[in-house]
Design a protein around this motif. Structure first.
Motif, short mmCIF file in Angstrom:
data_model
loop_
_atom_site.label_atom_id
_atom_site.label_comp_id
_atom_site.label_asym_id
_atom_site.label_seq_id
_atom_site.Cartn_x
_atom_site.Cartn_y
_atom_site.Cartn_z
N THR A 152 0.44 3.45 -10.33
CA THR A 152 0.62 2.01 -10.12
C THR A 152 -0.69 1.37 -9.69
O THR A 152 -1.04 0.26 -10.12
CB THR A 152 1.71 1.77 -9.06
OG1 THR A 152 2.94 2.36 -9.50
CG2 THR A 152 1.91 0.28 -8.83
N GLU A 153 -1.46 2.07 -8.87
CA GLU A 153 -2.77 1.56 -8.45
C GLU A 153 -3.75 1.54 -9.61
O GLU A 153 -4.53 0.58 -9.77
CB GLU A 153 -3.32 2.41 -7.30
CG GLU A 153 -4.69 2.02 -6.81
CD GLU A 153 -4.71 0.69 -6.04
OE1 GLU A 153 -5.75 0.42 -5.41
OE2 GLU A 153 -3.73 -0.08 -6.09
N LEU A 179 -7.62 7.45 -3.82
CA LEU A 179 -6.27 7.04 -4.19
C LEU A 179 -5.35 7.30 -3.01
O LEU A 179 -5.56 8.27 -2.29
CB LEU A 179 -5.78 7.84 -5.41
CG LEU A 179 -6.28 7.38 -6.77
CD1 LEU A 179 -5.90 8.41 -7.82
CD2 LEU A 179 -5.71 6.02 -7.14
N PRO A 180 -4.37 6.45 -2.77
CA PRO A 180 -3.82 5.43 -3.67
C PRO A 180 -4.30 4.01 -3.43
O PRO A 180 -3.66 3.08 -3.89
CB PRO A 180 -2.32 5.53 -3.36
CG PRO A 180 -2.31 5.83 -1.89
CD PRO A 180 -3.49 6.72 -1.63
N GLU A 181 -5.43 3.82 -2.74
CA GLU A 181 -5.95 2.46 -2.52
C GLU A 181 -7.40 2.42 -2.94
O GLU A 181 -8.26 2.99 -2.28
CB GLU A 181 -5.78 2.06 -1.05
CG GLU A 181 -4.32 1.95 -0.61
CD GLU A 181 -4.19 1.44 0.82
OE1 GLU A 181 -4.87 0.46 1.16
OE2 GLU A 181 -3.42 2.05 1.58
N ASP A 195 -8.00 -6.68 -9.07
CA ASP A 195 -7.03 -6.54 -10.14
C ASP A 195 -7.72 -6.74 -11.48
O ASP A 195 -8.53 -7.67 -11.65
CB ASP A 195 -5.92 -7.59 -10.00
CG ASP A 195 -5.08 -7.40 -8.74
OD1 ASP A 195 -5.32 -6.43 -8.00
OD2 ASP A 195 -4.19 -8.24 -8.51
N ARG A 254 -3.04 -1.39 -11.65
CA ARG A 254 -3.50 -2.63 -11.03
C ARG A 254 -4.94 -2.95 -11.38
O ARG A 254 -5.29 -4.12 -11.63
CB ARG A 254 -3.36 -2.54 -9.49
CG ARG A 254 -3.79 -3.81 -8.76
CD ARG A 254 -3.80 -3.63 -7.26
NE ARG A 254 -4.84 -2.73 -6.79
CZ ARG A 254 -6.12 -3.06 -6.65
NH1 ARG A 254 -6.55 -4.28 -6.98
NH2 ARG A 254 -7.00 -2.18 -6.20
N VAL A 255 -5.80 -1.93 -11.41
CA VAL A 255 -7.24 -2.19 -11.57
C VAL A 255 -7.67 -2.26 -13.03
O VAL A 255 -8.83 -2.55 -13.30
CB VAL A 255 -8.09 -1.16 -10.80
CG1 VAL A 255 -7.76 -1.20 -9.32
CG2 VAL A 255 -7.94 0.25 -11.36
N PRO A 286 0.83 -1.21 0.00
CA PRO A 286 0.00 0.00 0.00
C PRO A 286 0.86 1.26 0.00
O PRO A 286 1.94 1.29 0.59
CB PRO A 286 -0.80 -0.13 1.30
CG PRO A 286 -0.73 -1.58 1.66
CD PRO A 286 0.58 -2.07 1.16
N GLY A 335 2.80 6.26 -7.30
CA GLY A 335 2.02 5.26 -6.57
C GLY A 335 0.58 5.23 -7.02
O GLY A 335 -0.04 4.16 -7.13
N ALA A 336 0.01 6.41 -7.30
CA ALA A 336 -1.37 6.47 -7.79
C ALA A 336 -1.49 5.79 -9.15
O ALA A 336 -2.44 5.03 -9.40
CB ALA A 336 -1.82 7.92 -7.87
#
Length: 273
Positions: free
Chosen positions: A128-129, A98-100, A105, A132-133, A2, A125-126
């Motif tokens: 990268t998230e 963001l960032p979670e 995925d 991921r989705v 995270p 990092g944002a």
């Protein structure tokens, strides 16, 4: 792993708290300009599972629905989410930050963010998230404001500086040096590549935003965004000086009808997972 929430993130959330309606009545029209190009860049069309990150009052989400996409939209600010739910009943709109993000995925075919990367403390990092989705080979498309800002974008800042306003301690000075990146085409492309995205490309969009001086001032007067927080945090005397300089400087952009034409520039980037 995270990504941690930074002081910049916390300041941004405080800055926007409860200001959905004020934003919708002022700067939302400006930020709507790149939406068609943004959706084209993400290849949004019928049946596409689209995520709109930082939806605000739902402008991008509504445009995605109009194209026949299956739209999910999120924003960190509840007052924005309330507006988006009313204006885009066909979308799944929820509070998420963001960032979670609360998604699996590869859940989406396309992810778009209209002027959201400006408001996160760890842009890589944002991204990268977001990677991921989105599914493998899916598209990500983003806009951010270019720097240095175009003359219309710089108008309020010039008025604030001319009035001798002082930055209050609750406003962040900017991103940490290791998190920042050049706000130009190569800088945004490089950031997307550093987050593992492929085929990154970026272009600059330029347009003249038309608004009356009263409309343009209404956002800062209501405390919208960094400039609005700067205005509201000053003494009454300094606020009056900012407004006086704003009125004087606005005449540079006024047409015969008195309406301002404010030059703006934004970066539009696209990439593939």
């Amino acid at each position: 792993m995270p990504v941690s929430v930074t002081g910049f993130d916390k300041s941004e959330r405080l800055m926007w708290a409860g200001r959905g309606a004020a934003y919708a009545g002022s700067f939302a029209k400006l930020c709507a300009y790149p939406v068609p190009q943004l959706l084209d860049a993400a290849e949004v069309g019928p049946g596409v599972r689209m995520l709109d990150v930082g939806t605000g009052p739902g402008t991008v989400a509504a445009a995605g629905c109009a194209r026949g996409a299956t739209v999910t939209a999120v924003d960190s600010e509840p007052s924005m989410v309330d507006l988006a739910r009313l204006s885009v009943p066909g979308a799944d709109v929820r509070v998420a930050v963001l960032p979670e993000l609360p998604f699996d995925d590869g859940e989406f075919d396309a992810v778009v963010g209209n002027f959201v990367l400006n408001h996160v403390g760890q842009p890589k990092g944002a991204l990268t998230e977001l990677r991921r989705v989105v599914r493998p080979d899916g598209r990500i498309a983003l806009t951010i404001w270019a720097a240095p800002p175009a003359p219309g974008h710089a108008l309020l800042g010039r008025a604030i500086q001319a009035a001798g306003a002082v930055r209050p301690p609750h406003l962040p000075a900017g991103l940490a040096r290791e998190e920042d990146f050049p706000r130009d085409e190569s800088g945004l492309t490089g950031l997307m590549e550093s987050a593992g995205l492929r085929e990154a490309a970026c272009e600059t969009l330029r347009w003249g935003h038309r608004a009356t001086a009263e409309e343009w001032w209404s956002g800062p007067a209501a405390g919208v965004a960094f400039g609005g927080q700067m205005v509201q945090s000053q003494t009454p005397q300094v606020r009056a000086e900012i407004k006086r300089h704003f009125d004087l400087l606005s005449t540079e952009f006024a047409g015969p009808d008195g309406v301002l034409t404010l030059p703006h520039a934004a970066l539009l980037a696209r990439a593939r997972h």
